[in-house]
Design an enzyme around this catalytic site. Structure first.
Site, PDB file in Angstrom:
ATOM      1  N   GLU A 159      -8.115   3.805   4.436  1.00 55.76           N
ATOM      2  CA  GLU A 159      -6.966   2.936   4.156  1.00 55.76           C
ATOM      3  C   GLU A 159      -6.301   2.443   5.437  1.00 55.76           C
ATOM      4  O   GLU A 159      -5.214   1.868   5.391  1.00 55.76           O
ATOM      5  CB  GLU A 159      -5.957   3.633   3.236  1.00 55.76           C
ATOM      6  CG  GLU A 159      -5.507   4.997   3.670  1.00 55.76           C
ATOM      7  CD  GLU A 159      -4.549   5.652   2.677  1.00 55.76           C
ATOM      8  OE1 GLU A 159      -4.045   4.986   1.761  1.00 55.76           O
ATOM      9  OE2 GLU A 159      -4.302   6.861   2.840  1.00 55.76           O
ATOM     10  N   ARG A 209      -5.820  14.619  -3.863  1.00 59.36           N
ATOM     11  CA  ARG A 209      -5.437  14.105  -2.536  1.00 59.36           C
ATOM     12  C   ARG A 209      -4.313  14.959  -1.984  1.00 59.36           C
ATOM     13  O   ARG A 209      -3.341  15.234  -2.699  1.00 59.36           O
ATOM     14  CB  ARG A 209      -4.977  12.651  -2.650  1.00 59.36           C
ATOM     15  CG  ARG A 209      -4.508  12.105  -1.305  1.00 59.36           C
ATOM     16  CD  ARG A 209      -4.166  10.654  -1.365  1.00 59.36           C
ATOM     17  NE  ARG A 209      -2.864  10.428  -1.965  1.00 59.36           N
ATOM     18  CZ  ARG A 209      -2.322   9.232  -2.105  1.00 59.36           C
ATOM     19  NH1 ARG A 209      -2.994   8.152  -1.713  1.00 59.36           N
ATOM     20  NH2 ARG A 209      -1.135   9.075  -2.641  1.00 59.36           N
ATOM     21  N   CYS A 219      -9.664   3.523  -4.873  1.00 60.59           N
ATOM     22  CA  CYS A 219      -8.550   3.974  -5.702  1.00 60.59           C
ATOM     23  C   CYS A 219      -7.292   3.147  -5.471  1.00 60.59           C
ATOM     24  O   CYS A 219      -6.240   3.434  -6.012  1.00 60.59           O
ATOM     25  CB  CYS A 219      -8.265   5.459  -5.485  1.00 60.59           C
ATOM     26  SG  CYS A 219      -7.901   5.858  -3.773  1.00 60.59           S
ATOM     27  N   ARG A 244      -2.384  11.936  -6.983  1.00 60.17           N
ATOM     28  CA  ARG A 244      -1.372  11.739  -5.928  1.00 60.17           C
ATOM     29  C   ARG A 244      -0.417  12.933  -5.945  1.00 60.17           C
ATOM     30  O   ARG A 244       0.646  12.889  -6.558  1.00 60.17           O
ATOM     31  CB  ARG A 244      -0.566  10.459  -6.195  1.00 60.17           C
ATOM     32  CG  ARG A 244      -1.314   9.159  -5.930  1.00 60.17           C
ATOM     33  CD  ARG A 244      -0.369   7.978  -6.104  1.00 60.17           C
ATOM     34  NE  ARG A 244      -0.884   6.759  -5.527  1.00 60.17           N
ATOM     35  CZ  ARG A 244      -1.503   5.798  -6.197  1.00 60.17           C
ATOM     36  NH1 ARG A 244      -1.698   5.919  -7.497  1.00 60.17           N
ATOM     37  NH2 ARG A 244      -1.926   4.711  -5.590  1.00 60.17           N
ATOM     38  N   ARG A 301       3.645  -3.526   2.319  1.00 61.29           N
ATOM     39  CA  ARG A 301       3.244  -3.661   0.906  1.00 61.29           C
ATOM     40  C   ARG A 301       4.428  -3.727  -0.052  1.00 61.29           C
ATOM     41  O   ARG A 301       4.288  -4.172  -1.185  1.00 61.29           O
ATOM     42  CB  ARG A 301       2.319  -2.506   0.510  1.00 61.29           C
ATOM     43  CG  ARG A 301       2.963  -1.151   0.566  1.00 61.29           C
ATOM     44  CD  ARG A 301       1.935  -0.034   0.531  1.00 61.29           C
ATOM     45  NE  ARG A 301       1.766   0.507  -0.805  1.00 61.29           N
ATOM     46  CZ  ARG A 301       1.027   1.575  -1.075  1.00 61.29           C
ATOM     47  NH1 ARG A 301       0.350   2.186  -0.109  1.00 61.29           N
ATOM     48  NH2 ARG A 301       0.923   2.022  -2.291  1.00 61.29           N
ATOM     49  N   ASN A 333      -4.406  -0.556  -1.077  1.00 66.51           N
ATOM     50  CA  ASN A 333      -2.972  -0.868  -0.963  1.00 66.51           C
ATOM     51  C   ASN A 333      -2.542  -0.770   0.494  1.00 66.51           C
ATOM     52  O   ASN A 333      -1.871  -1.651   1.025  1.00 66.51           O
ATOM     53  CB  ASN A 333      -2.139   0.109  -1.792  1.00 66.51           C
ATOM     54  CG  ASN A 333      -2.636   0.201  -3.208  1.00 66.51           C
ATOM     55  OD1 ASN A 333      -3.286  -0.721  -3.690  1.00 66.51           O
ATOM     56  ND2 ASN A 333      -2.361   1.305  -3.882  1.00 66.51           N
ATOM     57  N   ASP A 334      -2.931   0.327   1.116  1.00 69.31           N
ATOM     58  CA  ASP A 334      -2.578   0.480   2.526  1.00 69.31           C
ATOM     59  C   ASP A 334      -3.528  -0.297   3.429  1.00 69.31           C
ATOM     60  O   ASP A 334      -3.107  -0.855   4.435  1.00 69.31           O
ATOM     61  CB  ASP A 334      -2.565   1.965   2.913  1.00 69.31           C
ATOM     62  CG  ASP A 334      -1.269   2.624   2.470  1.00 69.31           C
ATOM     63  OD1 ASP A 334      -0.205   2.028   2.712  1.00 69.31           O
ATOM     64  OD2 ASP A 334      -1.315   3.702   1.868  1.00 69.31           O
ATOM     65  N   HIS A 360       4.972   1.582  -4.559  1.00 74.30           N
ATOM     66  CA  HIS A 360       4.670   2.737  -5.407  1.00 74.30           C
ATOM     67  C   HIS A 360       5.365   2.674  -6.762  1.00 74.30           C
ATOM     68  O   HIS A 360       4.824   3.141  -7.757  1.00 74.30           O
ATOM     69  CB  HIS A 360       4.965   4.039  -4.651  1.00 74.30           C
ATOM     70  CG  HIS A 360       3.911   4.344  -3.638  1.00 74.30           C
ATOM     71  ND1 HIS A 360       4.090   4.169  -2.301  1.00 74.30           N
ATOM     72  CD2 HIS A 360       2.628   4.758  -3.803  1.00 74.30           C
ATOM     73  CE1 HIS A 360       2.966   4.477  -1.669  1.00 74.30           C
ATOM     74  NE2 HIS A 360       2.066   4.838  -2.559  1.00 74.30           N
TER      75      HIS A 360
HETATM   76  C1  PEP Z   1      -3.842   3.064  -1.329  1.00 78.15           C
HETATM   77  O1  PEP Z   1      -3.232   3.005  -0.261  1.00 78.15           O
HETATM   78  O2  PEP Z   1      -4.565   2.144  -1.749  1.00 78.15           O
HETATM   79  C2  PEP Z   1      -3.708   4.261  -2.190  1.00 78.15           C
HETATM   80  C3  PEP Z   1      -4.442   4.410  -3.269  1.00 78.15           C
HETATM   81  O3  PEP Z   1      -2.779   5.191  -1.833  1.00 78.15           O
HETATM   82  P1  PEP Z   1      -1.208   5.025  -2.138  1.00 78.15           P
HETATM   83  O4  PEP Z   1      -1.037   3.787  -2.987  1.00 78.15           O
HETATM   84  O5  PEP Z   1      -0.757   6.244  -2.820  1.00 78.15           O
HETATM   85  O6  PEP Z   1      -0.647   4.848  -0.773  1.00 78.15           O
HETATM   86 MG    MG Z   2      -2.347   4.809   0.546  1.00 76.86          MG
END
Ligand code: PEP
Ligand code: MG
Length: 577
Positions: free
Chosen positions: A432, A333, A503, A297, A466, A455-456, A190
């Site tokens: 995700e 979200r 996203c 977010r 990650r 990402n997740d 993050h």
């Molecule tokens: C993701 O997981 O791709 C996402 C957009 O959410 P975050 O990065 O806030 O976990």
């Molecule tokens: Mg995520």
């Protein structure tokens, strides 16, 4: 020369501040009777010094007109330090138990913390974090360990840290941070995502930068070529300056695309939207030519405070963004804390696997009020613009049904109180987790849209944390398993007549644009800074051709072959970045 994982491209030079998480070694050796007076004086001097430091942070924040809540945290710290009982206890620990001043402070506060750990009252429990903060400050002052307050940096610096949390970075004075280097971290942690959105040249995962570089060293940070130079020669400075100029020209060129659509050469249009963390980022959206907010977010609104934002505060925030963006869509979200995003007052117990633990919508089980308050605030704000709700970390149909029933309950509550809101607000979920991807056909029947969180999705599909820099070489969203899941999700949603956005960070990776276009993703949502480069990439592609190549790519068995295929295409078509 130091290297790492380049996160946010750019070249910057300047003096640095190295932020090390110093381990404070408390010395429990007793002092002699004749040292008692001196140690009491040391305590008194540093007690005052600590209060003065906090007062100056507080004044600075006041001038900046930051949240009253944040200022109250510091006022609370001053009260704790100036508490007479605290002073009495520390002095007695020095003169009766013969501990040195730093040890006495640590002991007295640790006793207090262990009492608080056992109380039931959530408010009091939440004070533990404040006690830890003042313990660290006074002890560091006594031991003459420098304290760097990121919220009061006065000069422009390149910040070098072992590790920073998302909350560290959002409460720092980011306009003074011109470059960021972090020993830990990964491309999609993050902190990296925040650095990208702030357009701060950043390299993470450098492992030893904090050991090799000293505060005030002159640094060149070149995150385009993944290079960090410490006290560089004049020759090196000139060489890097040329790259810097070219990069600036490239950025200027991209800016010209602001008013053009994201459309392929054969007229297939895509929507490019922004990911944001708070309303201060709305101005970046306006500069980028973004068509809406694909991911808000909201958990960042809950950070660096001692209590959650009230319904009214949240309502005002969502109302403001809805009004400014109207009629463009804003996808809010619901709070996604847990994992590496920590909110002390929500008190998630220490977990072995936080990313697999109490995260996101799962808090509805034991913190229902936080989620319901947020839903109420969002619903009330729907009257002022085009707001949509999105739930993160979904794994099952039951979760969606439960969330939808909670939403209906709140709608009824609001109707009874005569609030005006949009009954037909669109509800979406993030895809995700592999589980959600696999059952996406069934989930699509229950919601209005999907947004793929790569990402997740990558971390959970590949079982690769990650944020863990030591296994970052395994973290690859452009791998056959992740891509095939994405393809399936898009197909399933389309079969149910639902739109799919992405996203996660893959949406802002121009190398992957061809596959996402080829898979017929409808919307791309990313940090606003990346929008022009993805637009440029889309405008260089042919939809039909992208589909054919993607079909071929999805049959390839390894990431390496997929990357080779994309590279070959880019070379043949003269698509340099
Ligand atoms: C993701 O997981 O791709 C996402 C957009 O959410 P975050 O990065 O806030 O976990
Ligand atoms: Mg995520």
């Amino acid at each position: 020369m130091i290297k790492g994982i380049p996160v946010s491209p750019g070249i910057i030079s300047g003096n640095c501040v190295v932020l090390k998480k110093e381990k404070i070694a408390i010395n429990y050796k007793k002092i002699s009777k004749c040292q008692v007076r001196d140690e009491i004086n040391v305590f008194s001097y540093n007690k005052k010094k600590s209060v003065d430091q906090i007062k100056s942070i507080k004044n600075f924040l006041k001038k900046k007109k930051v949240d009253k809540e944040k200022i109250e945290i510091f006022e609370g710290h001053i009260m704790l330090i100036e508490d007479e009982e605290f002073e009495r206890d520390v002095i007695s620990c020095i003169q009766d138990e013969y501990y040195r001043s730093s040890t006495a402070v640590a002991k007295v506060i640790d006793r207090q913390i262990s009492i608080l750990r056992n109380v039931k009252d959530e408010y009091l429990k939440n004070r533990i974090i404040d006690f830890k903060d003042i313990r660290e400050r006074i002890v560091k002052n006594i031991m003459k360990i420098p304290i760097i307050d990121l919220s009061t940096i006065s000069k422009k610096i390149i910040l070098i840290a072992e590790d920073l949390s998302p909350s560290d970075i959002v409460q720092s004075k980011t306009e003074k941070i011109i470059g960021l280097i972090m020993d830990k971290g990964n491309l999609n942690s993050h902190v990296s995502i925040i650095a990208k959105s702030l357009d701060i040249p950043t390299i993470v995962g450098t492992k030893h930068a904090t050991k090799l570089i000293e505060t005030n060293d002159h640094i060149i940070l070149d995150s385009i070529n993944n290079r960090i130079y410490r006290n560089p020669s004049q020759e090196k400075i000139e060489e890097v300056n040329k790259i810097k100029i070219n990069h600036a020209i490239w950025k200027k060129e991209l800016k010209k695309l602001k008013h053009f659509p994201a459309i392929t050469l054969d007229n297939h249009k895509f929507s490019l939207q922004s990911n944001i963390r708070d309303n201060t980022e709305i101005n970046l959206i306006e500069k980028s030519g973004s068509e809406g907010i694909g991911l808000y977010r909201t958990e960042f609104l809950f950070m660096n405070r001692s209590n959650p934002p009230t319904e009214e505060e949240q309502f005002q925030t969502y109302k403001e963004v809805a009004e400014i963006m109207n009629p463009r869509p804003v996808i809010i979200r619901t709070i996604d804390i847990g994992g590496d995003k920590f909110v002390p007052y929500i008190n998630i117990p220490k977990e072995e696997n936080p990313f697999l633990g109490l995260r996101a919508i799962r808090i509805i089980k034991n913190k229902e009020d936080i989620m319901l308050t947020q839903l109420r605030a969002i619903l009330r704000a729907t009257h002022f613009g085009n707001l949509k709700i999105m739930f993160p970390m979904v794994i099952s149909l039951e979760e969606i049904l439960h969330l939808k029933s909670q939403l209906s309950f709140i709608k009824n509550q609001l109707s009874r109180k005569n609030y005006i809101f949009r009954e037909d607000i669109e509800i979406g979920i993030m895809i995700e987790t592999p589980s959600a991807a696999i059952i996406s056909r069934e989930l699509a029947k229950e919601v209005d849209f999907f947004s793929i969180g790569t990402n997740d999705l990558t971390q959970y599909t590949l079982a690769v944390d990650r944020g863990n820099q030591s296994i970052s070489y395994l973290y690859d969203p452009i791998s056959p398993s992740v891509l095939r899941l994405i393809k399936k999700v898009i197909e399933n949603a389309h079969q149910e007549g639902k739109e799919v956005s992405m996203c996660g960070e893959l949406a802002s990776d121009e190398f992957a644009t061809i596959i996402l276009v080829g898979m017929e993703l409808d919307k791309f949502s990313m940090n606003s800074v990346s929008i022009p480069k993805i637009k440029k990439q889309i405008r260089r592609l042919r939809f039909q051709e992208a589909k054919e190549i993607t079909e071929k790519i999805l049959r390839l068995p390894s990431s390496k072959e997929i990357r080779n295929e994309i590279e070959r295409f880019h070379k043949e078509n003269d698509m340099h970045f």
